[in-house]
Design an enzyme around this catalytic site. Structure first.
Site, mmCIF file in Angstrom:
data_model
loop_
_atom_site.group_PDB
_atom_site.id
_atom_site.type_symbol
_atom_site.label_atom_id
_atom_site.label_comp_id
_atom_site.label_asym_id
_atom_site.label_seq_id
_atom_site.Cartn_x
_atom_site.Cartn_y
_atom_site.Cartn_z
ATOM 1 N N MET A 133 0.989 -1.235 -0.504
ATOM 2 C CA MET A 133 0.293 0.017 0.086
ATOM 3 C C MET A 133 0.572 1.385 -0.248
ATOM 4 O O MET A 133 0.088 2.649 0.418
ATOM 5 C CB MET A 133 -1.051 -0.413 1.190
ATOM 6 C CG MET A 133 -1.811 -1.135 0.924
ATOM 7 S SD MET A 133 -2.513 -1.287 -0.463
ATOM 8 C CE MET A 133 -4.319 -0.246 -0.734
ATOM 9 N N ARG A 134 2.504 0.909 -0.374
ATOM 10 C CA ARG A 134 3.597 2.539 -0.445
ATOM 11 C C ARG A 134 3.101 2.752 -2.008
ATOM 12 O O ARG A 134 3.306 1.380 -3.088
ATOM 13 C CB ARG A 134 4.337 1.900 0.007
ATOM 14 C CG ARG A 134 3.964 2.020 1.481
ATOM 15 C CD ARG A 134 4.215 3.476 2.466
ATOM 16 N NE ARG A 134 4.065 2.627 3.281
ATOM 17 C CZ ARG A 134 3.809 3.456 4.902
ATOM 18 N NH1 ARG A 134 4.429 5.448 4.373
ATOM 19 N NH2 ARG A 134 3.821 3.446 5.853
ATOM 20 N N ASN A 155 1.401 -4.745 -10.228
ATOM 21 C CA ASN A 155 0.218 -4.444 -9.167
ATOM 22 C C ASN A 155 -0.634 -4.876 -9.163
ATOM 23 O O ASN A 155 -0.926 -5.435 -10.352
ATOM 24 C CB ASN A 155 0.511 -3.061 -8.979
ATOM 25 C CG ASN A 155 -0.452 -2.762 -7.628
ATOM 26 O OD1 ASN A 155 -0.448 -3.072 -6.391
ATOM 27 N ND2 ASN A 155 -0.952 -1.974 -8.036
ATOM 28 N N HIS A 157 -5.064 -4.561 -8.776
ATOM 29 C CA HIS A 157 -5.752 -3.095 -8.336
ATOM 30 C C HIS A 157 -6.569 -3.389 -8.591
ATOM 31 O O HIS A 157 -7.366 -4.308 -8.924
ATOM 32 C CB HIS A 157 -4.745 -2.114 -9.101
ATOM 33 C CG HIS A 157 -5.575 -0.879 -8.182
ATOM 34 N ND1 HIS A 157 -5.775 -0.089 -7.416
ATOM 35 C CD2 HIS A 157 -7.681 -0.202 -8.706
ATOM 36 C CE1 HIS A 157 -6.731 1.318 -6.988
ATOM 37 N NE2 HIS A 157 -7.457 0.342 -8.266
HETATM 38 C C1 GAR Z 1 -5.788 -6.785 -2.818
HETATM 39 O O1 GAR Z 1 -7.823 -6.507 -2.858
HETATM 40 C C2 GAR Z 1 -5.434 -5.843 -3.458
HETATM 41 O O2 GAR Z 1 -5.843 -6.029 -4.610
HETATM 42 C C3 GAR Z 1 -5.459 -4.318 -3.183
HETATM 43 O O3 GAR Z 1 -5.065 -4.514 -1.779
HETATM 44 C C4 GAR Z 1 -5.628 -6.214 -1.196
HETATM 45 C C5 GAR Z 1 -4.894 -6.865 -0.822
HETATM 46 O O4 GAR Z 1 -4.736 -8.236 -0.359
HETATM 47 N N1 GAR Z 1 -4.221 -3.749 -3.583
HETATM 48 C C6 GAR Z 1 -4.467 -2.196 -3.762
HETATM 49 O O5 GAR Z 1 -5.093 -1.579 -3.371
HETATM 50 C C7 GAR Z 1 -2.462 -1.409 -4.041
HETATM 51 N N2 GAR Z 1 -3.329 -0.176 -4.103
HETATM 52 P P1 GAR Z 1 -4.267 -9.151 0.392
HETATM 53 O O6 GAR Z 1 -3.546 -8.469 0.959
HETATM 54 O O7 GAR Z 1 -4.841 -10.643 0.373
HETATM 55 O O8 GAR Z 1 -3.604 -9.757 -1.688
#
Ligand code: GAR
Length: 262
Positions: A133-134, A155, A157
């Protein structure tokens, strides 16, 4: 092609990381995860790495920001060039307050320089952001990518980009009243969730859905999509190309896109 070596960065639960590890172990991806790094000491994703005997490390961004604000010396890497980064970055508009940009990119470079040092014992072909998340700044990206048309930071998203970039893709999709939601795997560029799209999957949103059910539907698709995209990378099935389009009124649009080659 031999097995690819995959580095992973996580901030949270790491279910996408798990999907990639599982696909590697099952032979669906010709690769292996060689490290798991996190900006969050409590990220459960680190435990997932450890339980598969994958080396892990933590790089505390918050602590670095605190030390920067205290005036600690020697945090910002010597090769950090603020003007060069400001010219390249597309995370902020140029009208943003200069002091805010200086602080943001200096702290980022301090953290990213330390991140690169943590990653340096491991050679890798691909870096996957799995719920990291960075945002990454050009300081980091240019040290990882081989060339603009040879990117290697992926990545996932939680939205159908280019709709709803940012930190809450499923929430934004829900609140907008969308009838379809989805997820996107893309390469990282200098902007926020703006890099070349590799793959997408979509699901229907019904009147019964809540933010929670949307997240559940989305995550299930993420696990399939991310493992698929990493597999295609491992098989050398991508070509990243720059396209130039002529639009109405003599305008031109340049866009870097991913072509899947069979
Ligand atoms: C996932 O939904 C991913 O798409 C999102 O964080 C979650 C992580 O889940 N990523 C973002 O929002 C990136 N900006 P996880 O830790 O269970 O894989």
């Amino acid at each position: 092609m031999g097995k690819i070596r995959i580095g992973a960065l996580v901030s949270g639960g790491g279910t996408n990381l798990q999907a990639i590890i599982d696909a590697c172990e099952a032979g669906r991806i010709n690769g292996e995860v060689v490290f798991v790094g996190s900006d969050n000491p409590d990220a459960y994703g680190l435990e997932r790495g450890k339980s598969h005997n994958i080396p892990t490390f933590v790089l505390d961004y918050k602590e670095i920001a605190r030390r920067y604000d205290e005036g600690s010396e020697g945090l910002v890497p010597e090769d950090f060039n603020l003007n060069e980064i400001l010219k390249k970055q597309t995370l902020f508009s140029v009208s943003e307050e200069p002091a805010k940009l200086t602080r943001f990119f200096s702290i980022r470079a301090a953290a990213e320089g330390a991140l690169i040092r943590e990653m340096s014992p491991y050679s890798f072909d691909l870096l996957v952001l799995a719920g990291f998340m960075r945002t990454l700044s050009p300081y980091f990206i240019d040290k990882i990518n081989f060339a603009p048309l040879d990117p290697r930071i992926m990545n996932i998203h939680p939205a159908l980009l280019p709709a709803f970039p940012g930190i809450d893709g499923y929430g934004d999709t829900y609140r907008y009243g969308c009838k379809v939601g989805g997820c996107t795997v893309h390469f990282i560029d200098y902007g926020e969730d703006s890099g070349a799209i590799i793959g997408q999957k979509a699901f229907e949103i019904t009147p019964e859905d809540t933010i929670e059910t949307i997240k559940e539907k989305g995550l299930r698709l993420e696990w399939e999509l991310y493992a698929d995209c990493v597999r295609l990378f491992a098989e050398g099935k991508f070509k990243v190309v720059r396209k130039l389009y002529n639009l109405k009124g003599g305008r031109k649009l340049q866009r870097t896109v991913v072509e899947i080659v069979s």
